[in-house]
Motif scaffolding. Structure first.
Motif, PDB file in Angstrom:
ATOM      1  N   VAL A   1      23.374   4.550 -17.874  1.00 59.80           N
ATOM      2  CA  VAL A   1      22.284   3.755 -17.374  1.00 59.80           C
ATOM      3  C   VAL A   1      20.995   4.557 -17.520  1.00 59.80           C
ATOM      4  O   VAL A   1      20.908   5.688 -17.030  1.00 59.80           O
ATOM      5  N   GLN A   2      20.015   3.969 -18.169  1.00 62.73           N
ATOM      6  CA  GLN A   2      18.724   4.621 -18.299  1.00 62.73           C
ATOM      7  C   GLN A   2      17.774   4.074 -17.248  1.00 62.73           C
ATOM      8  O   GLN A   2      17.537   2.878 -17.179  1.00 62.73           O
ATOM      9  N   VAL A   3      17.264   4.941 -16.404  1.00 61.43           N
ATOM     10  CA  VAL A   3      16.296   4.530 -15.387  1.00 61.43           C
ATOM     11  C   VAL A   3      14.928   4.503 -16.057  1.00 61.43           C
ATOM     12  O   VAL A   3      14.455   5.519 -16.561  1.00 61.43           O
ATOM     13  N   ILE A   4      14.313   3.328 -16.073  1.00 60.87           N
ATOM     14  CA  ILE A   4      13.017   3.172 -16.732  1.00 60.87           C
ATOM     15  C   ILE A   4      11.878   3.432 -15.770  1.00 60.87           C
ATOM     16  O   ILE A   4      10.832   3.926 -16.161  1.00 60.87           O
ATOM     17  N   ALA A   5      12.051   3.083 -14.506  1.00 63.60           N
ATOM     18  CA  ALA A   5      10.975   3.251 -13.539  1.00 63.60           C
ATOM     19  C   ALA A   5      11.560   3.606 -12.178  1.00 63.60           C
ATOM     20  O   ALA A   5      12.602   3.098 -11.791  1.00 63.60           O
ATOM     21  N   TYR A   6      10.871   4.486 -11.473  1.00 65.21           N
ATOM     22  CA  TYR A   6      11.271   4.818 -10.114  1.00 65.21           C
ATOM     23  C   TYR A   6      10.066   5.359  -9.365  1.00 65.21           C
ATOM     24  O   TYR A   6       9.075   5.776  -9.959  1.00 65.21           O
ATOM     25  N   ALA A   7      10.165   5.331  -8.039  1.00 67.25           N
ATOM     26  CA  ALA A   7       9.092   5.876  -7.213  1.00 67.25           C
ATOM     27  C   ALA A   7       9.648   6.307  -5.873  1.00 67.25           C
ATOM     28  O   ALA A   7      10.575   5.690  -5.349  1.00 67.25           O
ATOM     29  N   TYR A   8       9.064   7.367  -5.331  1.00 66.16           N
ATOM     30  CA  TYR A   8       9.310   7.779  -3.952  1.00 66.16           C
ATOM     31  C   TYR A   8       7.932   7.951  -3.315  1.00 66.16           C
ATOM     32  O   TYR A   8       7.152   8.809  -3.737  1.00 66.16           O
ATOM     33  N   LEU A   9       7.619   7.095  -2.341  1.00 71.73           N
ATOM     34  CA  LEU A   9       6.330   7.118  -1.659  1.00 71.73           C
ATOM     35  C   LEU A   9       6.562   7.468  -0.199  1.00 71.73           C
ATOM     36  O   LEU A   9       7.630   7.183   0.351  1.00 71.73           O
ATOM     37  N   TYR A  10       5.557   8.062   0.440  1.00 74.19           N
ATOM     38  CA  TYR A  10       5.717   8.445   1.836  1.00 74.19           C
ATOM     39  C   TYR A  10       4.362   8.488   2.521  1.00 74.19           C
ATOM     40  O   TYR A  10       3.313   8.429   1.886  1.00 74.19           O
ATOM     41  N   ASP A  11       4.400   8.617   3.867  1.00 72.97           N
ATOM     42  CA  ASP A  11       3.182   8.749   4.648  1.00 72.97           C
ATOM     43  C   ASP A  11       3.370   9.853   5.673  1.00 72.97           C
ATOM     44  O   ASP A  11       4.437   9.975   6.272  1.00 72.97           O
ATOM     45  N   LEU A  12       2.318  10.631   5.877  1.00 76.84           N
ATOM     46  CA  LEU A  12       2.326  11.728   6.844  1.00 76.84           C
ATOM     47  C   LEU A  12       1.317  11.523   7.960  1.00 76.84           C
ATOM     48  O   LEU A  12       1.385  12.195   8.985  1.00 76.84           O
ATOM     49  N   VAL A  13       0.339  10.645   7.756  1.00 77.06           N
ATOM     50  CA  VAL A  13      -0.772  10.514   8.704  1.00 77.06           C
ATOM     51  C   VAL A  13      -0.533   9.354   9.668  1.00 77.06           C
ATOM     52  O   VAL A  13       0.255   8.457   9.403  1.00 77.06           O
ATOM     53  N   GLU A  14      -1.228   9.398  10.787  1.00 83.94           N
ATOM     54  CA  GLU A  14      -1.103   8.332  11.777  1.00 83.94           C
ATOM     55  C   GLU A  14      -1.694   7.044  11.228  1.00 83.94           C
ATOM     56  O   GLU A  14      -2.740   7.051  10.588  1.00 83.94           O
ATOM     57  N   GLN A  15      -1.010   5.938  11.475  1.00 86.70           N
ATOM     58  CA  GLN A  15      -1.538   4.631  11.112  1.00 86.70           C
ATOM     59  C   GLN A  15      -1.019   3.574  12.077  1.00 86.70           C
ATOM     60  O   GLN A  15       0.071   3.701  12.612  1.00 86.70           O
ATOM     61  N   VAL A  16      -1.836   2.565  12.302  1.00 81.89           N
ATOM     62  CA  VAL A  16      -1.443   1.411  13.103  1.00 81.89           C
ATOM     63  C   VAL A  16      -1.201   0.270  12.120  1.00 81.89           C
ATOM     64  O   VAL A  16      -2.075  -0.073  11.329  1.00 81.89           O
ATOM     65  N   VAL A  17       0.015  -0.303  12.191  1.00 84.26           N
ATOM     66  CA  VAL A  17       0.376  -1.389  11.290  1.00 84.26           C
ATOM     67  C   VAL A  17       0.408  -2.670  12.122  1.00 84.26           C
ATOM     68  O   VAL A  17       1.288  -2.863  12.962  1.00 84.26           O
ATOM     69  N   ARG A  18      -0.579  -3.523  11.916  1.00 82.67           N
ATOM     70  CA  ARG A  18      -0.667  -4.776  12.662  1.00 82.67           C
ATOM     71  C   ARG A  18       0.345  -5.789  12.142  1.00 82.67           C
ATOM     72  O   ARG A  18       0.876  -5.644  11.041  1.00 82.67           O
ATOM     73  N   VAL A  19       0.594  -6.815  12.922  1.00 84.04           N
ATOM     74  CA  VAL A  19       1.543  -7.869  12.558  1.00 84.04           C
ATOM     75  C   VAL A  19       1.141  -8.463  11.212  1.00 84.04           C
ATOM     76  O   VAL A  19      -0.029  -8.768  10.982  1.00 84.04           O
ATOM     77  N   ARG A  20       2.100  -8.578  10.321  1.00 85.83           N
ATOM     78  CA  ARG A  20       1.973  -9.119   8.964  1.00 85.83           C
ATOM     79  C   ARG A  20       1.168  -8.238   8.008  1.00 85.83           C
ATOM     80  O   ARG A  20       0.884  -8.633   6.895  1.00 85.83           O
ATOM     81  N   GLU A  21       0.810  -7.029   8.446  1.00 88.70           N
ATOM     82  CA  GLU A  21       0.187  -6.070   7.537  1.00 88.70           C
ATOM     83  C   GLU A  21       1.277  -5.188   6.942  1.00 88.70           C
ATOM     84  O   GLU A  21       2.369  -5.058   7.491  1.00 88.70           O
ATOM     85  N   GLY A  22       0.948  -4.538   5.832  1.00 87.78           N
ATOM     86  CA  GLY A  22       1.889  -3.660   5.171  1.00 87.78           C
ATOM     87  C   GLY A  22       1.630  -2.201   5.474  1.00 87.78           C
ATOM     88  O   GLY A  22       0.518  -1.820   5.845  1.00 87.78           O
ATOM     89  N   LEU A  23       2.668  -1.393   5.320  1.00 91.59           N
ATOM     90  CA  LEU A  23       2.531   0.055   5.444  1.00 91.59           C
ATOM     91  C   LEU A  23       1.666   0.576   4.308  1.00 91.59           C
ATOM     92  O   LEU A  23       1.741   0.084   3.187  1.00 91.59           O
ATOM     93  N   VAL A  24       0.869   1.589   4.602  1.00 97.26           N
ATOM     94  CA  VAL A  24       0.101   2.275   3.572  1.00 97.26           C
ATOM     95  C   VAL A  24       0.788   3.614   3.321  1.00 97.26           C
ATOM     96  O   VAL A  24       0.999   4.389   4.251  1.00 97.26           O
ATOM     97  N   PHE A  25       1.150   3.843   2.085  1.00 98.38           N
ATOM     98  CA  PHE A  25       1.784   5.104   1.713  1.00 98.38           C
ATOM     99  C   PHE A  25       0.724   6.002   1.101  1.00 98.38           C
ATOM    100  O   PHE A  25       0.138   5.671   0.073  1.00 98.38           O
TER     101      PHE A  25
END
Length: 137
Positions: A1-25
């Protein structure tokens, strides 16, 4: 199997995620061609089948889900209703190159992801691996 695309994203800083908002990485330690991110949105260059998993360390009750193309995937809603626990979810999904992915607060109140001390401890992460082309129909 050849992996064509991949990603590992993360967050270290404080954030407030409101209802129906997305996480910011804020960080991406490993991103391979075909996947990028801007703020809350993950952008795909290639149509395909992707394995997606997320992990969130909130300090309160929460529910998170994957949203693709503006639609919540109900089978990805993960959460708990007691204390502060690790919230994790995973799914194999079809994504077209025109769709965008977000990890969304699907709960009923805002969720705070705190900076986890003076050390660099991750408070949320997202792993994406393109595992196949879309099957021919």
């Amino acid at each position: 199997v050849q992996v064509i695309a991949y990603a590992y994203l993360y967050d270290l800083v404080e954030q407030v995620v409101r209802v129906r908002e997305g996480l910011v990485f804020e960080g991406g330690s490993d991103i391979h061609k075909g996947i990028t991110h801007e703020g809350e949105e993950i952008i795909f260059e290639f149509t395909g089948i992707y394995a997606v998993s997320f992990s969130i360390s909130p300090n309160s009750i929460c529910e998170f889900a994957l949203e693709v193309g503006g639609e919540i995937l109900p089978q990805t809603v993960q959460g708990f209703d007691a204390g502060s626990q690790q919230n994790s979810g995973q799914m194999i999904i079809k994504i077209s190159s025109t769709e965008r992915l977000r990890v969304v607060n699907y709960g009923t109140s805002s969720v705070t992801l705190h900076k986890k001390s003076d050390r660099e401890l991750i408070n949320s992460s997202l792993q994406i691996i393109r595992i196949a082309d879309l099957p021919r129909e």
